[in-house]
Design a protein around this motif. Structure first.
Motif, PDB file in Angstrom:
ATOM      1  N   ASP A  70      -7.231  -4.561  -4.285  1.00 36.95           N
ATOM      2  CA  ASP A  70      -6.002  -5.262  -4.661  1.00 36.95           C
ATOM      3  C   ASP A  70      -5.342  -4.591  -5.864  1.00 36.95           C
ATOM      4  OD1 ASP A  70      -6.325  -7.084  -2.624  1.00 36.95           O
ATOM      5  OD2 ASP A  70      -7.287  -8.608  -3.885  1.00 36.95           O
ATOM      6  N   LEU A  71      -6.149  -4.120  -6.811  1.00 35.17           N
ATOM      7  CA  LEU A  71      -5.595  -3.407  -7.963  1.00 35.17           C
ATOM      8  C   LEU A  71      -4.933  -2.103  -7.524  1.00 35.17           C
ATOM      9  CD1 LEU A  71      -8.374  -3.912 -10.684  1.00 35.17           C
ATOM     10  CD2 LEU A  71      -6.104  -4.970 -10.594  1.00 35.17           C
ATOM     11  N   ASN A  72      -5.539  -1.417  -6.552  1.00 29.36           N
ATOM     12  CA  ASN A  72      -4.897  -0.216  -6.009  1.00 29.36           C
ATOM     13  C   ASN A  72      -3.545  -0.554  -5.401  1.00 29.36           C
ATOM     14  OD1 ASN A  72      -6.782   1.707  -6.710  1.00 29.36           O
ATOM     15  ND2 ASN A  72      -7.834   1.688  -4.741  1.00 29.36           N
ATOM     16  N   ALA A  73      -3.495  -1.670  -4.667  1.00 23.62           N
ATOM     17  CA  ALA A  73      -2.233  -2.095  -4.061  1.00 23.62           C
ATOM     18  C   ALA A  73      -1.186  -2.353  -5.138  1.00 23.62           C
ATOM     19  CB  ALA A  73      -2.448  -3.347  -3.217  1.00 23.62           C
ATOM     20  N   LEU A  74      -1.591  -3.018  -6.207  1.00 34.05           N
ATOM     21  CA  LEU A  74      -0.665  -3.316  -7.288  1.00 34.05           C
ATOM     22  C   LEU A  74      -0.167  -2.033  -7.947  1.00 34.05           C
ATOM     23  CD1 LEU A  74       0.718  -5.432  -9.058  1.00 34.05           C
ATOM     24  CD2 LEU A  74      -1.346  -5.487 -10.481  1.00 34.05           C
ATOM     25  N   THR A  75      -1.061  -1.068  -8.124  1.00 31.58           N
ATOM     26  CA  THR A  75      -0.662   0.214  -8.703  1.00 31.58           C
ATOM     27  C   THR A  75       0.402   0.884  -7.848  1.00 31.58           C
ATOM     28  OG1 THR A  75      -2.826   0.569  -9.737  1.00 31.58           O
ATOM     29  CG2 THR A  75      -1.492   2.525  -9.350  1.00 31.58           C
ATOM     30  N   MET A  76       0.221   0.858  -6.518  1.00 33.74           N
ATOM     31  CA  MET A  76       1.188   1.491  -5.634  1.00 33.74           C
ATOM     32  C   MET A  76       2.520   0.754  -5.656  1.00 33.74           C
ATOM     33  SD  MET A  76       1.143   4.200  -3.573  1.00 33.74           S
ATOM     34  CE  MET A  76       2.735   4.677  -4.257  1.00 33.74           C
ATOM     35  N   VAL A  77       2.469  -0.569  -5.690  1.00 33.68           N
ATOM     36  CA  VAL A  77       3.702  -1.356  -5.735  1.00 33.68           C
ATOM     37  C   VAL A  77       4.478  -1.055  -7.020  1.00 33.68           C
ATOM     38  CG1 VAL A  77       4.629  -3.696  -5.923  1.00 33.68           C
ATOM     39  CG2 VAL A  77       2.890  -3.183  -4.224  1.00 33.68           C
ATOM     40  N   LYS A  78       3.780  -0.916  -8.140  1.00 35.28           N
ATOM     41  CA  LYS A  78       4.453  -0.577  -9.400  1.00 35.28           C
ATOM     42  C   LYS A  78       5.161   0.768  -9.302  1.00 35.28           C
ATOM     43  CE  LYS A  78       1.517  -3.248 -12.555  1.00 35.28           C
ATOM     44  NZ  LYS A  78       0.484  -3.160 -13.640  1.00 35.28           N
ATOM     45  N   GLU A  79       4.576   1.688  -8.558  1.00 37.19           N
ATOM     46  CA  GLU A  79       5.242   2.975  -8.357  1.00 37.19           C
ATOM     47  C   GLU A  79       6.450   2.819  -7.439  1.00 37.19           C
ATOM     48  OE1 GLU A  79       4.623   5.831  -9.929  1.00 37.19           O
ATOM     49  OE2 GLU A  79       3.125   4.707 -11.077  1.00 37.19           O
ATOM     50  N   LEU A  80       6.308   2.017  -6.400  1.00 28.74           N
ATOM     51  CA  LEU A  80       7.404   1.854  -5.438  1.00 28.74           C
ATOM     52  C   LEU A  80       8.600   1.137  -6.039  1.00 28.74           C
ATOM     53  CD1 LEU A  80       5.288   0.982  -2.307  1.00 28.74           C
ATOM     54  CD2 LEU A  80       6.685   3.017  -2.607  1.00 28.74           C
ATOM     55  N   ILE A  81       8.361   0.326  -7.065  1.00 25.44           N
ATOM     56  CA  ILE A  81       9.470  -0.318  -7.756  1.00 25.44           C
ATOM     57  C   ILE A  81      10.409   0.729  -8.354  1.00 25.44           C
ATOM     58  CG2 ILE A  81      10.024  -1.716  -9.802  1.00 25.44           C
ATOM     59  CD1 ILE A  81       7.560  -3.399  -9.163  1.00 25.44           C
ATOM     60  N   GLN A  82       9.863   1.897  -8.645  1.00 21.84           N
ATOM     61  CA  GLN A  82      10.669   2.954  -9.237  1.00 21.84           C
ATOM     62  C   GLN A  82      11.398   3.800  -8.194  1.00 21.84           C
ATOM     63  OE1 GLN A  82       8.549   5.060 -12.509  1.00 21.84           O
ATOM     64  NE2 GLN A  82       6.872   3.639 -12.093  1.00 21.84           N
ATOM     65  N   LEU A  83      11.209   3.483  -6.921  1.00 21.86           N
ATOM     66  CA  LEU A  83      11.917   4.208  -5.866  1.00 21.86           C
ATOM     67  C   LEU A  83      13.414   3.959  -6.010  1.00 21.86           C
ATOM     68  CD1 LEU A  83      11.646   5.815  -3.166  1.00 21.86           C
ATOM     69  CD2 LEU A  83      11.669   3.600  -2.020  1.00 21.86           C
ATOM     70  N   PRO A  84      14.223   4.994  -6.141  1.00 25.98           N
ATOM     71  CA  PRO A  84      15.667   4.789  -6.341  1.00 25.98           C
ATOM     72  C   PRO A  84      16.305   4.085  -5.148  1.00 25.98           C
ATOM     73  CG  PRO A  84      15.026   7.070  -6.831  1.00 25.98           C
ATOM     74  CD  PRO A  84      13.854   6.424  -6.157  1.00 25.98           C
TER      75      PRO A  84
END
Length: 484
Positions: A167-181
């Motif tokens: 779940d923490l890995n998922a959260l890490t990826m979501v935090k990166e995807l938030i930065q997708l322009p």
């Protein structure tokens, strides 16, 4: 040449009453075996009431003054909760990859754990931590070791710790995807890079109906659009909408020093290169370094997929949904194996009625060797009886709302429409190149590009506002959601 014995797992210990029933003794005595079987007791109170008592503990490592991190999937077993020179009872550590290991006492176990992380022999300890947790522990030599009693069922706590790390890995990826322009930001960047000397932000494109005679403005202006939206309209129609003309305006500002022809050339040129330009922006996003991690976003996604596959294999093995030999076969998906092994076929999953018009479930696998296994991002691994069961296992779930949504989340928009029209879909696969996690990550990113580009050709203006909000839940569900 001697062969290293396979790790001793609790499934084997709990199923044996005598040492000779174990594949290998691993230094255990009969009293050790009898005592280890108490690990099946569901509460700390019951385990501590045995003679000698059993204390099951989560192993915690603390980097500096940061919050202690529990070593996911690992636990220690001992007959006391503090180190003592008079302690003569053996202690044990269990790791998912290394199995049960015996030590003279609790103190010697602590020394071994410290040696493992100091000598960079921490694969057994760190394998099921989240990527951010591993990074934190590897970033310093100032690490303190503590323990925490497991109050309830040992194995339920173990499974929960592995799932929590995923779940923490998922959260890490979501935090990166938030930065997708967003699409608008990507177009803005494309215009700045291709036309750095033109200030397009004040420009608006007026669309009028009818034919402009000798360059005079027609009074039938139907719409005034920002330049970026006008480019999307031009791209969608491969020109201006039928029966319309365009006119560049600059409300409230001096007229542009650039000619009408230059503006028209900018719109046409940007629209003509829109697909490769947007594709380049997405590639650039995945090539950038992830926040606080020394790897690119593409590498991060690949590692998350690797860790998700590995966790799914181990949890199914620990729950005895997979045998030890089946789990070993599946681990070959993640690492090179000997040519002497039974061939392992790893394929993507495709459905079709006319094969060239297939749909492919991104991030999903059919795995066939001695056994047959289905892997999907949302549901992890499922053991099947034979190849024919792949189709049934997937499509049977689609008869329920949750099942349908799970399939749709693995398809792009065009594929969803085709899938909905299938009456009797056929199943086939395409061989996946090794390393499998990298290949799956590439497929996810390619699917993301398709999801960005395809709707532009149908609903350019609508997608300029809605695309950014729809892509993130899709890729989250596709790559990261776990339901073991």
């Amino acid at each position: 040449m001697t062969t290293k014995p396979a790790p001793l797992l609790f499934s084997e210990v709990l199923g044996a009453e005598r040492l000779d029933q174990l594949t290998a003794a691993h230094g255990l005595t009969q009293p050790d075996l009898d005592w280890l079987r108490h690990a099946a007791l569901p509460t700390h109170t019951q385990r501590a009431a045995k003679t000698p008592p059993m204390f099951a503990e989560t192993i915690m490592l603390q980097a500096g003054k940061k919050t202690p991190i529990a070593l996911a999937g690992c636990f220690a077993l001992s007959a006391c909760v503090e180190n003592s020179e008079s302690d003569t009872q053996p202690a044990f550590i269990y790791t998912p990859m290394g199995g049960i290991r015996k030590f003279d006492n609790r103190a010697s176990l602590d020394v071994e754990i410290e040696r493992m992380w100091q000598d960079n022999e921490h694969n057994d300890l760190y394998s099921f931590l989240s990527i951010s947790q591993r990074s934190e522990l590897k970033s310093t030599a100032d690490i303190a070791q503590t323990r925490q009693i497991i109050d309830g069922d040992i194995f339920q706590a173990q499974h929960a710790s592995i799932e929590s790390a995923q779940d923490l890995n998922a959260l890490t990826m979501v935090k990166e995807l938030i930065q997708l322009p967003s699409l608008k930001v990507m177009l803005d960047r494309i215009l700045k890079e291709t036309h750095p000397t033109i200030d397009y932000r004040q420009a608006r494109v007026a669309l009028g109906k009818g034919t402009r005679a000798q360059g005079a403005e027609d009074i039938g202006v139907t719409e005034s659009l920002p330049l970026i939206e006008a480019i999307l309209i031009y791209f969608h129609n491969q020109g201006w909408p039928a029966g319309h003309y365009s006119y560049i305006t600059f409300p409230g500002t001096p007229d542009s020093p650039y000619s009408v022809q230059q503006w028209q050339d900018l719109i046409r040129g940007t629209a003509a290169k829109l697909v490769p330009s947007l594709t380049g922006c997405i590639e650039e996003f995945w090539a950038q370094t992830a926040t606080s991690l020394y790897l690119t976003r593409r590498e991060l996604l690949s590692r998350i997929i690797h860790d998700g596959l590995q966790a799914s294999i181990v949890i199914n093995r620990e729950k005895e949904l997979l045998t030890v030999s089946e789990s070993r076969e599946l681990f070959r998906v993640l690492r090179p194996s000997s040519q002497h092994h039974t061939p392992l076929y790893v394929e993507t999953i495709r459905f079709w009625e006319y094969e060239p018009s297939f749909v492919e479930l991104a991030g999903s696998l059919m795995i066939s060797g001695k056994g047959h296994y289905l892997y999907t991002p949302q549901h992890g691994l499922q053991k099947l009886d034979g190849f024919r069961d792949f189709k049934y296992a997937i499509l049977d779930k689609s008869s329920q709302v949750v099942g349908k949504e799970a399939i749709y989340s693995l398809l792009d928009l065009d594929e969803r429409n085709r899938f909905l029209r299938f009456d009797d879909p056929q199943l086939s696969g395409k061989a996946v190149d090794f390393p499998v996690p990298e290949c799956l990550a590439d497929a996810v990113i390619q699917k993301q590009k398709t999801i960005y580009i395809s709707p532009l050709k149908c609903h350019a203006r609508a997608m300029s506002t809605s695309m950014h909000s729809s892509i993130k839940p899709w890729i989250y569900a596709l790559s990261l959601a776990k339901n073991y």
